[in-house]
Design a protein around this motif. Sequence first.
Motif, PDB file in Angstrom:
ATOM      1  N   TYR A 227       0.602   2.389  -1.676  1.00 51.60           N
ATOM      2  CA  TYR A 227       0.373   1.355  -2.692  1.00 51.60           C
ATOM      3  C   TYR A 227       1.630   1.118  -3.523  1.00 51.60           C
ATOM      4  N   THR A 228       2.226   2.192  -4.021  1.00 51.50           N
ATOM      5  CA  THR A 228       3.430   2.056  -4.844  1.00 51.50           C
ATOM      6  C   THR A 228       4.589   1.517  -4.016  1.00 51.50           C
ATOM      7  N   ALA A 229       4.723   1.994  -2.780  1.00 54.14           N
ATOM      8  CA  ALA A 229       5.803   1.519  -1.918  1.00 54.14           C
ATOM      9  C   ALA A 229       5.654   0.034  -1.606  1.00 54.14           C
ATOM     10  N   LEU A 230       4.428  -0.423  -1.419  1.00 50.87           N
ATOM     11  CA  LEU A 230       4.196  -1.844  -1.137  1.00 50.87           C
ATOM     12  C   LEU A 230       4.724  -2.720  -2.255  1.00 50.87           C
ATOM     13  N   TYR A 231       4.397  -2.352  -3.494  1.00 46.29           N
ATOM     14  CA  TYR A 231       4.803  -3.187  -4.621  1.00 46.29           C
ATOM     15  C   TYR A 231       6.295  -3.036  -4.925  1.00 46.29           C
ATOM     16  N   VAL A 232       6.762  -1.808  -5.035  1.00 45.30           N
ATOM     17  CA  VAL A 232       8.163  -1.583  -5.393  1.00 45.30           C
ATOM     18  C   VAL A 232       9.090  -2.016  -4.262  1.00 45.30           C
ATOM     19  N   GLY A 233       8.629  -1.858  -3.020  1.00 44.55           N
ATOM     20  CA  GLY A 233       9.490  -2.168  -1.895  1.00 44.55           C
ATOM     21  C   GLY A 233       9.252  -3.504  -1.233  1.00 44.55           C
ATOM     22  N   GLY A 234       7.982  -3.919  -1.158  1.00 45.08           N
ATOM     23  CA  GLY A 234       7.659  -5.065  -0.315  1.00 45.08           C
ATOM     24  C   GLY A 234       7.187  -6.320  -1.000  1.00 45.08           C
ATOM     25  N   MET A 235       6.867  -6.263  -2.288  1.00 42.96           N
ATOM     26  CA  MET A 235       6.357  -7.448  -2.974  1.00 42.96           C
ATOM     27  C   MET A 235       7.527  -8.301  -3.481  1.00 42.96           C
ATOM     28  N   GLY A 236       8.208  -8.952  -2.548  1.00 31.39           N
ATOM     29  CA  GLY A 236       9.340  -9.772  -2.923  1.00 31.39           C
ATOM     30  C   GLY A 236      10.493  -9.567  -1.960  1.00 31.39           C
ATOM     31  N   SER A 237      11.624 -10.116  -2.314  1.00 37.28           N
ATOM     32  CA  SER A 237      12.827 -10.008  -1.502  1.00 37.28           C
ATOM     33  C   SER A 237      13.807  -9.068  -2.188  1.00 37.28           C
ATOM     34  N   PHE A 238      14.953  -8.846  -1.531  1.00 34.95           N
ATOM     35  CA  PHE A 238      15.998  -8.041  -2.158  1.00 34.95           C
ATOM     36  C   PHE A 238      16.417  -8.646  -3.495  1.00 34.95           C
TER      37      PHE A 238
END
Length: 351
Positions: free
Chosen positions: A242-253
């Motif tokens: 869950y945390t990885a999805l938001y911090v890592g994947g919810m958006g672009s670089f």
Amino acid sequence: MQLGINLGYWGAGMDADNLAVAQEADRLGYAVCWAAEAYGSDAPTVLSYVAARTEHIDVGSAIMQIPARQPAMTAMTAATLDSLSGGRFRLGLGVSGPQVSEGWYGVKFDKPLARTREYVEIVRRAMSRERLSYEGEHWTLPLPGGPGKPIKLTVHPQREHIPLYIAAIGPKNLEQTGEIADGALLIFPSADHLEETAVTYLRAGREKAGKTMDGFDVCPTLPLAVGDDKDVTRLADTFRPYTALYVGGMGSFKQNFYNQLARRMGYEQAAAEIQEKYLSGDKEGAAAAVPHDLIDRTTLLGSVARIADRMKAYAAAGVTTLTLAPAGFTLDERLASLRAGVDAMERAGLA
């Protein structure tokens, strides 16, 4: 401080249990039941279903996406839900993100602050049942030079003022939220960092509007997992994806609001690593890179006593509605978490 429950997205695999969870939260005295939307289930339909099968609990959108609807349509939906629920609806709004806004709705993700301000102004005018006219950068009502004319909402909301919330993460959005909304929907809130990452900016917005924080609802959502304090590490691990999805994947670089929040909380190196791994397709590596401390600070984990202590810290930091997202693979586990939330509130002396 009050308690809320967040059902998340309908269609996430626990649909059969969600109504029972909402009904138990209603029975236990939870203040509000929130439903989310992204590019699957829509929030208003879920909230209509929940409102029809509960008696006291408020129902709220966390969030209805601004690019998904014209502001007048949102006003119509809010007024209808408030009427059908007997005055129990809370309107939560947010701009979503660039991938969803442009990829799903075909709406350019530009000037989100200005768009939000205009959207809120139009929604409030429409819900007040005045004849709707507006001239802004993003909306002009009626369209000039055509047959359109100012129109008044025909349905009467149950209340004159429907509470309006905005999902806010960045400093500028938080300040504007304090200025124009009745509450802020927060995610990944750490009680240790809440003043510096959120409340300071919300307060500045309230002051800009000539108001104080009195009556303003600071409403973060926290995942909840109840267990023995010796198992806190194991409990935290359940929230790594869950945390990885938001911090890592919810958006672009270039544009990930959650990643930027993690950096402001002091996790610059970890946030960079999580994002790099997630966007390169290594989701397991991204989850493994999430620091335990980041998860523990932004969730409620462990025994009722430990959770009660954390609740005290959130109340002291300015939280007025603490929304829980209880973990559990079975209905019994989720219901037990709901009851533990109430027990913890009582133990903390906050009920």
